[in-house]
Design a protein around this motif. Structure first.
Motif, PDB file in Angstrom:
ATOM      1  N   ILE A   6       0.856  -1.194   0.000  1.00 34.48           N
ATOM      2  CA  ILE A   6       0.000   0.000   0.000  1.00 34.48           C
ATOM      3  C   ILE A   6       0.888   1.239   0.000  1.00 34.48           C
ATOM      4  O   ILE A   6       1.777   1.370   0.854  1.00 34.48           O
ATOM      5  CB  ILE A   6      -0.933  -0.011   1.229  1.00 34.48           C
ATOM      6  CG1 ILE A   6      -1.839  -1.245   1.187  1.00 34.48           C
ATOM      7  CG2 ILE A   6      -1.767   1.265   1.286  1.00 34.48           C
ATOM      8  CD1 ILE A   6      -2.607  -1.479   2.473  1.00 34.48           C
ATOM      9  N   PRO A   7       0.680   2.155  -0.931  1.00 36.69           N
ATOM     10  CA  PRO A   7       1.563   3.328  -1.002  1.00 36.69           C
ATOM     11  C   PRO A   7       1.320   4.308   0.142  1.00 36.69           C
ATOM     12  O   PRO A   7       0.234   4.372   0.721  1.00 36.69           O
ATOM     13  CB  PRO A   7       1.197   3.953  -2.347  1.00 36.69           C
ATOM     14  CG  PRO A   7      -0.227   3.542  -2.573  1.00 36.69           C
ATOM     15  CD  PRO A   7      -0.336   2.153  -1.999  1.00 36.69           C
ATOM     16  N   VAL A   8       2.341   5.076   0.452  1.00 35.18           N
ATOM     17  CA  VAL A   8       2.208   6.186   1.399  1.00 35.18           C
ATOM     18  C   VAL A   8       1.477   7.317   0.696  1.00 35.18           C
ATOM     19  O   VAL A   8       1.881   7.758  -0.378  1.00 35.18           O
ATOM     20  CB  VAL A   8       3.587   6.659   1.892  1.00 35.18           C
ATOM     21  CG1 VAL A   8       3.444   7.920   2.735  1.00 35.18           C
ATOM     22  CG2 VAL A   8       4.275   5.555   2.682  1.00 35.18           C
ATOM     23  N   LEU A   9       0.380   7.778   1.295  1.00 38.77           N
ATOM     24  CA  LEU A   9      -0.481   8.776   0.651  1.00 38.77           C
ATOM     25  C   LEU A   9      -0.354  10.165   1.275  1.00 38.77           C
ATOM     26  O   LEU A   9      -0.850  11.142   0.705  1.00 38.77           O
ATOM     27  CB  LEU A   9      -1.937   8.315   0.702  1.00 38.77           C
ATOM     28  CG  LEU A   9      -2.224   6.983  -0.003  1.00 38.77           C
ATOM     29  CD1 LEU A   9      -3.672   6.575   0.211  1.00 38.77           C
ATOM     30  CD2 LEU A   9      -1.902   7.080  -1.485  1.00 38.77           C
ATOM     31  N   ASP A  10       0.274  10.249   2.425  1.00 36.33           N
ATOM     32  CA  ASP A  10       0.442  11.555   3.060  1.00 36.33           C
ATOM     33  C   ASP A  10       1.680  11.516   3.942  1.00 36.33           C
ATOM     34  O   ASP A  10       1.869  10.563   4.717  1.00 36.33           O
ATOM     35  CB  ASP A  10      -0.785  11.928   3.905  1.00 36.33           C
ATOM     36  CG  ASP A  10      -0.682  13.332   4.495  1.00 36.33           C
ATOM     37  OD1 ASP A  10      -1.059  14.279   3.797  1.00 36.33           O
ATOM     38  OD2 ASP A  10      -0.208  13.453   5.638  1.00 36.33           O
ATOM     39  N   ALA A  34     -13.204   6.751   1.066  1.00 38.34           N
ATOM     40  CA  ALA A  34     -12.082   7.527   0.543  1.00 38.34           C
ATOM     41  C   ALA A  34     -12.541   8.828  -0.098  1.00 38.34           C
ATOM     42  O   ALA A  34     -11.794   9.808  -0.123  1.00 38.34           O
ATOM     43  CB  ALA A  34     -11.298   6.686  -0.462  1.00 38.34           C
ATOM     44  N   THR A  35     -13.759   8.861  -0.628  1.00 42.00           N
ATOM     45  CA  THR A  35     -14.269  10.105  -1.209  1.00 42.00           C
ATOM     46  C   THR A  35     -14.766  11.060  -0.136  1.00 42.00           C
ATOM     47  O   THR A  35     -14.807  12.272  -0.349  1.00 42.00           O
ATOM     48  CB  THR A  35     -15.415   9.806  -2.195  1.00 42.00           C
ATOM     49  OG1 THR A  35     -16.448   9.069  -1.516  1.00 42.00           O
ATOM     50  CG2 THR A  35     -14.922   8.987  -3.380  1.00 42.00           C
ATOM     51  N   GLN A  36     -15.126  10.555   1.038  1.00 43.81           N
ATOM     52  CA  GLN A  36     -15.601  11.405   2.129  1.00 43.81           C
ATOM     53  C   GLN A  36     -14.452  11.955   2.980  1.00 43.81           C
ATOM     54  O   GLN A  36     -14.607  13.000   3.622  1.00 43.81           O
ATOM     55  CB  GLN A  36     -16.560  10.616   3.033  1.00 43.81           C
ATOM     56  CG  GLN A  36     -17.865  10.233   2.353  1.00 43.81           C
ATOM     57  CD  GLN A  36     -18.693   9.308   3.213  1.00 43.81           C
ATOM     58  OE1 GLN A  36     -18.172   8.371   3.839  1.00 43.81           O
ATOM     59  NE2 GLN A  36     -19.992   9.543   3.267  1.00 43.81           N
ATOM     60  N   ALA A  37     -13.339  11.252   3.005  1.00 44.60           N
ATOM     61  CA  ALA A  37     -12.202  11.665   3.824  1.00 44.60           C
ATOM     62  C   ALA A  37     -10.913  11.310   3.091  1.00 44.60           C
ATOM     63  O   ALA A  37     -10.598  10.134   2.915  1.00 44.60           O
ATOM     64  CB  ALA A  37     -12.242  10.970   5.183  1.00 44.60           C
ATOM     65  N   SER A  38     -10.189  12.321   2.662  1.00 49.01           N
ATOM     66  CA  SER A  38      -8.941  12.100   1.947  1.00 49.01           C
ATOM     67  C   SER A  38      -7.842  11.709   2.930  1.00 49.01           C
ATOM     68  O   SER A  38      -7.979  11.911   4.148  1.00 49.01           O
ATOM     69  CB  SER A  38      -8.536  13.374   1.205  1.00 49.01           C
ATOM     70  OG  SER A  38      -8.137  14.374   2.139  1.00 49.01           O
ATOM     71  N   PRO A  39      -6.727  11.158   2.428  1.00 52.25           N
ATOM     72  CA  PRO A  39      -5.609  10.859   3.324  1.00 52.25           C
ATOM     73  C   PRO A  39      -5.130  12.085   4.106  1.00 52.25           C
ATOM     74  O   PRO A  39      -4.778  11.980   5.288  1.00 52.25           O
ATOM     75  CB  PRO A  39      -4.533  10.340   2.369  1.00 52.25           C
ATOM     76  CG  PRO A  39      -5.302   9.758   1.231  1.00 52.25           C
ATOM     77  CD  PRO A  39      -6.494  10.649   1.074  1.00 52.25           C
ATOM     78  N   VAL A  41     -14.894   1.170   7.092  1.00 49.09           N
ATOM     79  CA  VAL A  41     -14.671   0.976   5.657  1.00 49.09           C
ATOM     80  C   VAL A  41     -13.247   1.329   5.232  1.00 49.09           C
ATOM     81  O   VAL A  41     -12.844   1.005   4.112  1.00 49.09           O
ATOM     82  CB  VAL A  41     -15.674   1.791   4.814  1.00 49.09           C
ATOM     83  CG1 VAL A  41     -17.092   1.284   5.015  1.00 49.09           C
ATOM     84  CG2 VAL A  41     -15.582   3.278   5.131  1.00 49.09           C
ATOM     85  N   GLN A  42     -12.506   2.012   6.091  1.00 47.09           N
ATOM     86  CA  GLN A  42     -11.110   2.309   5.784  1.00 47.09           C
ATOM     87  C   GLN A  42     -10.226   1.981   6.985  1.00 47.09           C
ATOM     88  O   GLN A  42     -10.599   2.258   8.129  1.00 47.09           O
ATOM     89  CB  GLN A  42     -10.913   3.790   5.433  1.00 47.09           C
ATOM     90  CG  GLN A  42     -11.310   4.187   4.035  1.00 47.09           C
ATOM     91  CD  GLN A  42     -10.710   5.535   3.663  1.00 47.09           C
ATOM     92  OE1 GLN A  42      -9.605   5.619   3.141  1.00 47.09           O
ATOM     93  NE2 GLN A  42     -11.457   6.600   3.928  1.00 47.09           N
ATOM     94  N   ALA A  43      -9.079   1.398   6.675  1.00 46.58           N
ATOM     95  CA  ALA A  43      -8.052   1.167   7.685  1.00 46.58           C
ATOM     96  C   ALA A  43      -6.921   2.156   7.453  1.00 46.58           C
ATOM     97  O   ALA A  43      -6.626   2.526   6.315  1.00 46.58           O
ATOM     98  CB  ALA A  43      -7.539  -0.261   7.613  1.00 46.58           C
ATOM     99  N   ILE A  44      -6.281   2.574   8.532  1.00 43.94           N
ATOM    100  CA  ILE A  44      -5.238   3.598   8.476  1.00 43.94           C
ATOM    101  C   ILE A  44      -4.021   3.097   9.244  1.00 43.94           C
ATOM    102  O   ILE A  44      -4.161   2.518  10.335  1.00 43.94           O
ATOM    103  CB  ILE A  44      -5.744   4.916   9.111  1.00 43.94           C
ATOM    104  CG1 ILE A  44      -7.049   5.364   8.454  1.00 43.94           C
ATOM    105  CG2 ILE A  44      -4.675   6.004   9.029  1.00 43.94           C
ATOM    106  CD1 ILE A  44      -7.887   6.263   9.332  1.00 43.94           C
ATOM    107  N   THR A  61      -3.573   4.357   3.749  1.00 46.88           N
ATOM    108  CA  THR A  61      -4.977   3.970   3.941  1.00 46.88           C
ATOM    109  C   THR A  61      -5.344   2.905   2.926  1.00 46.88           C
ATOM    110  O   THR A  61      -4.775   2.843   1.830  1.00 46.88           O
ATOM    111  CB  THR A  61      -5.934   5.172   3.769  1.00 46.88           C
ATOM    112  OG1 THR A  61      -5.874   5.628   2.413  1.00 46.88           O
ATOM    113  CG2 THR A  61      -5.582   6.297   4.715  1.00 46.88           C
ATOM    114  N   VAL A  62      -6.306   2.088   3.305  1.00 46.25           N
ATOM    115  CA  VAL A  62      -6.803   1.059   2.397  1.00 46.25           C
ATOM    116  C   VAL A  62      -8.291   0.868   2.653  1.00 46.25           C
ATOM    117  O   VAL A  62      -8.741   0.884   3.804  1.00 46.25           O
ATOM    118  CB  VAL A  62      -6.041  -0.276   2.587  1.00 46.25           C
ATOM    119  CG1 VAL A  62      -6.165  -0.807   4.002  1.00 46.25           C
ATOM    120  CG2 VAL A  62      -6.524  -1.313   1.578  1.00 46.25           C
ATOM    121  N   THR A  63      -9.061   0.737   1.586  1.00 42.03           N
ATOM    122  CA  THR A  63     -10.487   0.459   1.701  1.00 42.03           C
ATOM    123  C   THR A  63     -10.672  -1.005   2.059  1.00 42.03           C
ATOM    124  O   THR A  63     -10.107  -1.892   1.405  1.00 42.03           O
ATOM    125  CB  THR A  63     -11.213   0.784   0.390  1.00 42.03           C
ATOM    126  OG1 THR A  63     -11.045   2.172   0.106  1.00 42.03           O
ATOM    127  CG2 THR A  63     -12.698   0.468   0.498  1.00 42.03           C
TER     128      THR A  63
END
Length: 408
Positions: A257-261, A323-328, A293-296, A278-280
């Motif tokens: 899983i890539p680093v998004l932030d 992911a559309t409701q809360a960005s990284p 619905v998302q793990a961090i 993060t991952v869905t």
């Protein structure tokens, strides 16, 4: 006189019921004018039930309570200090606080420390927190630049000086991450009972569209379901108190899983690097937790500049927001912003020396905490972040304290 509302000087010699009755008649016009305080702080405090014995009452309600708030706004830390500060107030300031007049001299009379102490010990702490909390919410909403989505941090604090270990007052609070305003506060029977007070704490708030952040203690299925029912989002930290969920999170394919932030920070002899992934979690990755619905995962690398050594800490969290409701970036900001409430507790401990306080009677420890919350919230809404400096400034001129409270 067996009254909560004592007074200084010559007025303290009043003992006859007829004279008290005459003074009460003179004050009737003032005490009956709660409506003239409007939506300001005196009007808000007037919503709190008056706990005083009506026999011998001198000051119209809620004047003594307003004096206490103003004293805290000037940095006073104890009931004795509040009484001493009030005794030196000029007539104009006492008038703004609604204080009564001495029947002989016509000058305003300040409530003394004993009066303030008895009042705070008997005041309805729930009503005080509710009234002030609603007022602060309205003020925070009116601040220019207020964010559209409210993010609420929930955490508890023990007032260590309020009793012996096991018998100390423990409070649970909700703080707006963006403004630093205390939205609600309630007491709990002990640290282990904080979970049962989570929903009552937030029940009076409009949670629709809000996001609630909490530490691992509150990563509870009941909390998640209740927040979802109230159309709120949650971001919960996960630790080993939820062993099955923790194992699920740890087992996710984080290496893929890539680093998004990434955020970096320096201060206090440290250099921090925080990387968020993060991952869905749907299908085979679904988590055994309501609405998640998302793990961090956040990996924090810290360089201690004094030693030159690096340390690594891994933190897991979950959210019911897609992911559309809360960005990284949102998730990183909210998890980091949860420390807003720790900053509140730090200010109360270091600036107001709350843990050193030995006030233990009745509701006084919680009531004083509420007054401190109120002042800190108002200072933050005024754009002041160095709270200790602001309190020192207010202490030099009482007009500044009542101006902060909107009583001029």
């Amino acid at each position: 006189m067996s009254s909560l509302d004592g007074h200084n000087g010559r007025a303290a010699l009043v003992a006859s019921s007829s004279l008290i009755g005459g003074l009460a008649a003179r004050l009737q016009g003032v005490s009956g004018e709660a409506h003239r305080w409007g939506s300001g702080l005196l009007g808000v405090l007037a919503q709190v039930p008056d706990p005083r014995d009506p026999r011998g009452v001198i000051h119209p309600w809620p004047s003594p309570l307003a004096v206490a708030v103003a004293a805290v706004a000037a940095g006073q830390m104890s009931t004795a200090a509040i009484g001493e500060w009030a005794a030196d107030l000029p007539d104009a300031v006492l008038g703004s606080l609604g204080a009564a007049r001495d029947p002989w001299t016509g000058t305003r009379v300040a409530p003394d420390a004993t009066t303030i102490g008895r009042l705070l010990s008997r005041v309805d702490a729930d009503a005080l927190d509710t009234a002030v909390g609603r007022w602060l919410i309205n003020r925070a909403t009116a601040v220019p630049g207020a964010v559209a989505r409210r993010v609420i941090a929930v955490d508890g604090k023990t007032l260590r000086g309020s009793g012996r270990p096991g018998d100390q007052v423990h409070l649970l609070a909700a703080v707006d991450q963006h403004t630093g305003v205390v939205l609600a506060q309630t007491d709990v029977d002990g640290k282990t009972n904080e979970i049962t007070r989570f929903q009552p704490l937030l029940a009076g708030l409009d949670l629709a569209g809000a996001v609630v952040t909490a530490d691992a203690l509150h990563t509870q299925r009941e909390h998640a379901r209740w927040l979802a029912e109230n159309k709120a989002g949650y971001v919960f930290t996960v630790k080993k108190n939820q062993p099955h969920l923790y194992r699920q999170l740890k087992a996710l394919p984080w290496a893929k899983i890539p680093v998004l932030d990434t955020t970096r920070g320096r201060g206090h002899g440290r250099h921090d690097i925080r990387r968020l992934q993060t991952v869905t979690c749907t299908g085979p990755l679904a988590l055994d937790f309501p609405h998640a619905v998302q793990a961090i995962r956040i990996r924090r690398r810290r360089l201690h500049t004094a030693t030159g050594r690096w340390s690594t800490v891994t933190v897991y969290a979950i959210t019911n927001l897609t992911a559309t409701q809360a960005s990284p970036t949102d998730l990183a900001d909210w998890l980091r912003g949860h420390w807003t409430i720790e900053v509140l507790h730090h200010i109360r401990d270091t600036t107001y020396r709350e843990d050193a306080s030995r006030v233990r009677t009745g509701n006084a420890p919680r009531a004083l905490a509420t007054l401190r919350n109120t002042v800190i919230s108002l200072l933050r809404l005024s754009g002041l972040t160095t709270i200790a400096k602001a309190l020192r400034r207010n202490s030099r001129n009482p007009h500044r304290a009542i101006q902060l409270l909107g009583l001029t």
